[in-house]
Structures are given as structure tokens and as C-alpha cells.
Enzyme design. Structure first.
Site, PDB file in Angstrom:
ATOM      1  N   ASP A   1       3.063  -1.486  -8.721  1.00  0.00           N
ATOM      2  CA  ASP A   1       2.428  -2.666  -8.109  1.00  0.00           C
ATOM      3  C   ASP A   1       1.323  -3.176  -9.035  1.00  0.00           C
ATOM      4  OD1 ASP A   1       2.486  -3.665  -4.866  1.00  0.00           O
ATOM      5  OD2 ASP A   1       0.815  -4.403  -6.095  1.00  0.00           O
TER       6      ASP A   1
ATOM      7  N   VAL B   1       5.749  -5.877 -12.523  1.00  0.00           N
ATOM      8  CA  VAL B   1       7.176  -5.533 -12.551  1.00  0.00           C
ATOM      9  C   VAL B   1       7.978  -6.504 -13.431  1.00  0.00           C
ATOM     10  CG1 VAL B   1       9.275  -5.311 -11.126  1.00  0.00           C
ATOM     11  CG2 VAL B   1       7.118  -4.452 -10.277  1.00  0.00           C
TER      12      VAL B   1
ATOM     13  N   PRO C   1       0.794  -1.239   0.000  1.00  0.00           N
ATOM     14  CA  PRO C   1       0.000   0.000   0.000  1.00  0.00           C
ATOM     15  C   PRO C   1       0.826   1.290   0.000  1.00  0.00           C
ATOM     16  CG  PRO C   1       0.046  -0.953   2.203  1.00  0.00           C
ATOM     17  CD  PRO C   1       0.783  -1.914   1.307  1.00  0.00           C
ATOM     18  N   GLY C   2       2.156   1.202   0.118  1.00  0.00           N
ATOM     19  CA  GLY C   2       2.948   2.421  -0.056  1.00  0.00           C
ATOM     20  C   GLY C   2       3.841   2.812   1.102  1.00  0.00           C
ATOM     21  N   ALA C   3       4.011   1.927   2.081  1.00  0.00           N
ATOM     22  CA  ALA C   3       4.807   2.289   3.265  1.00  0.00           C
ATOM     23  C   ALA C   3       6.292   2.468   2.928  1.00  0.00           C
ATOM     24  CB  ALA C   3       4.623   1.245   4.367  1.00  0.00           C
ATOM     25  N   TRP C   4       6.829   1.564   2.115  1.00  0.00           N
ATOM     26  CA  TRP C   4       8.242   1.724   1.733  1.00  0.00           C
ATOM     27  C   TRP C   4       8.419   3.017   0.934  1.00  0.00           C
ATOM     28  CZ3 TRP C   4      12.029  -2.768   0.338  1.00  0.00           C
ATOM     29  CH2 TRP C   4      12.099  -3.658   1.428  1.00  0.00           C
TER      30      TRP C   4
ATOM     31  N   LYS D   1      13.469  -8.578  -1.458  1.00  0.00           N
ATOM     32  CA  LYS D   1      12.985  -9.615  -0.540  1.00  0.00           C
ATOM     33  C   LYS D   1      13.000 -10.967  -1.212  1.00  0.00           C
ATOM     34  CE  LYS D   1       8.481  -9.737   0.793  1.00  0.00           C
ATOM     35  NZ  LYS D   1       7.556  -9.117   1.763  1.00  0.00           N
TER      36      LYS D   1
ATOM     37  N   ASP E   1       9.989  -5.230  -2.365  1.00  0.00           N
ATOM     38  CA  ASP E   1       9.368  -5.962  -1.263  1.00  0.00           C
ATOM     39  C   ASP E   1       8.265  -6.839  -1.856  1.00  0.00           C
ATOM     40  OD1 ASP E   1       9.102  -6.561   1.474  1.00  0.00           O
ATOM     41  OD2 ASP E   1       7.580  -5.003   1.779  1.00  0.00           O
TER      42      ASP E   1
END
Ligand code: SAM
Length: 192
Positions: free
Chosen positions: A62, A80, A33-36, A144, A104
Site C-alpha cells: 500500500d 503498486v 489497513p489490512g482487513a483483506w 475492484k 481493493d
């Protein structure tokens, strides 16, 4: 406040390794959802919060929708691993170049652990193609993976392209999970 707890993993890794500098251009793969991306926006100053520091760029991609974020450009509903996504990402980067690629990404769990590990590794391998297209010489890739029989081949492939590759397991990552990150630094761009 962050959109998701995963922010703390990136904060921890970046506090230790200082990947994200003001002015840097960053690609965030599997950004929803955009935290990184929130962490990256702060660290590279892409929202221009610090007027005295250079202003960076954050581009996130994403398969899913991502709510807009000041300082970031998002490519939602894009895969991606698809080369056509790579050219779209490139167009959003200054001079088509990035200092850092973050990933991630995780596939939807099939329930078969080994299959999921292999799928994630094959997704990570496509990041090497993305790097060839956009990553600056000397740049970094953080991705990751789930530890398993295929991780070694990814590590070897990264080692051919980067001067240093190490495994990182942030404290914020659950102890009992096989989640790890490869941190590949000092990108050696192939000469064509
Ligand atoms: N780092 C994110 C954050 O802090 O908000 C969380 C990422 S979440 C663990 C993994 C994401 O990878 C999911 O949103 C999923 O849709 C995305 N993903 C999986 N496969 C993908 C692909 N082929 N292309 C783009 N995104 C993908």
C-alpha cells in the site's frame, strides 16, 4: 475481529468462488489497513494456524503504512503501479510466484466521478503487468473498479489474458455505489 468492514466483501466472494486455498501465495494490492490480508492469512493458512494444512504466503502492499499482522509480509509506502514495486513483491513470494492477486485499491477521490473511474481503471491495468511477472498459470485476479465508460476496456484486456472474467457485486458492497469487482480466473501466461 477485522480491521475494516471491507473484510466481509472478500469473505463473501471467497465463500462463493473459493479463490484462497491453504498453501496459496497471495498478493494483496492496496492492503491498508489490512482487513483483506487478515482474511487471506486465515484462508491460505499463512500464520500456520492449522498445522495439518499447507502453509501459504500473504504479501500486502500500500501507499500507506500498514500495522504488522502475523502471517503477512507488508510493503508499506509502495506504489503498486510502479514496476520497481513488482520486483520487490516478487522477491517476497515463494519462487517469485503467486496463485492469487487481490486488489481493493482505490485512488483518492478527486470529486470528478468519471476521472476517478478512469484513474482506477488505469491502476487496474497495471495489475496485468504484475500478473505477467508473478501470477502462476491458472491463477486468479480479483480487482475492484468503479463502473463507468472505461470498465469495458479493462474487462476486454482481462479476457485476453484469463480464461474466464466475471463481474461480482458483493452484498456487503453498498447498493448505491458503482463499486464492482472483476474476478478473472484461469490465467493464461504469455509464452516468451
Ligand atoms: N482492502 C483493504 C482492507 O481490507 O483493509 C482496504 C483498501 S482501501 C479501500 C484502498 C487502499 O488502496 C488505500 O489504503 C490506498 O492507500 C491504496 N492505494 C491507492 N492507490 C494505491 C497505489 N497506487 N499503490 C498502492 N496502494 C494504493
Amino acid at each position: 475481529n477485522f480491521r475494516c468492514r471491507s473484510a466481509f466483501k472478500l469473505l463473501e466472494i471467497d465463500d462463493k468462488f473459493r479463490l484462497l486455498q491453504p498453501g496459496h501465495a497471495v498478493v494483496d494490492c492496496g492492503a491498508a489497513p489490512g482487513a483483506w490480508s487478515q482474511v487471506a492469512v486465515q484462508r491460505v493458512n499463512s500464520a500456520g494456524t492449522d498445522p495439518s494444512a499447507p502453509r501459504g504466503t500473504v504479501v500486502g502492499v500500500d501507499l500507506l503504512h500498514i500495522s504488522s499482522l502475523d502471517g503477512a509480509h507488508f510493503l508499506p509506502h509502495h506504489d503498486v503501479t510502479d514496476p520497481s514495486t513488482h520486483s520487490k513483491l516478487q522477491q517476497l513470494l515463494p519462487y517469485g510466484r503467486a496463485h492469487v492477486i487481490l486488489s481493493d485499491m482505490a485512488p483518492n477521490a478527486s470529486g470528478f466521478k468519471e476521472l476517478d473511474c478512469e484513474k482506477l481503471i488505469s491502476m487496474c491495468l497495471t495489475l496485468i503487468d504484475l500478473a505477467e511477472r508473478v501470477l502462476l498459470p491458472g491463477g486468479s485476479l480479483l480487482c475492484k473498479y468503479w463502473d463507468g465508460p472505461f470498465s469495458h476496456s479493462l474487462q476486454q484486456k482481462l479476457s485476453c489474458k484469463f480464461g474466464s472474467v466475471r463481474t461480482v457485486k458483493p452484498n456487503a458492497s453498498r447498493k448505491d455505489s458503482s463499486e464492482r469487482y472483476f474476478l478473472a480466473r484461469m490465467y493464461r501466461k504469455p509464452i516468451k
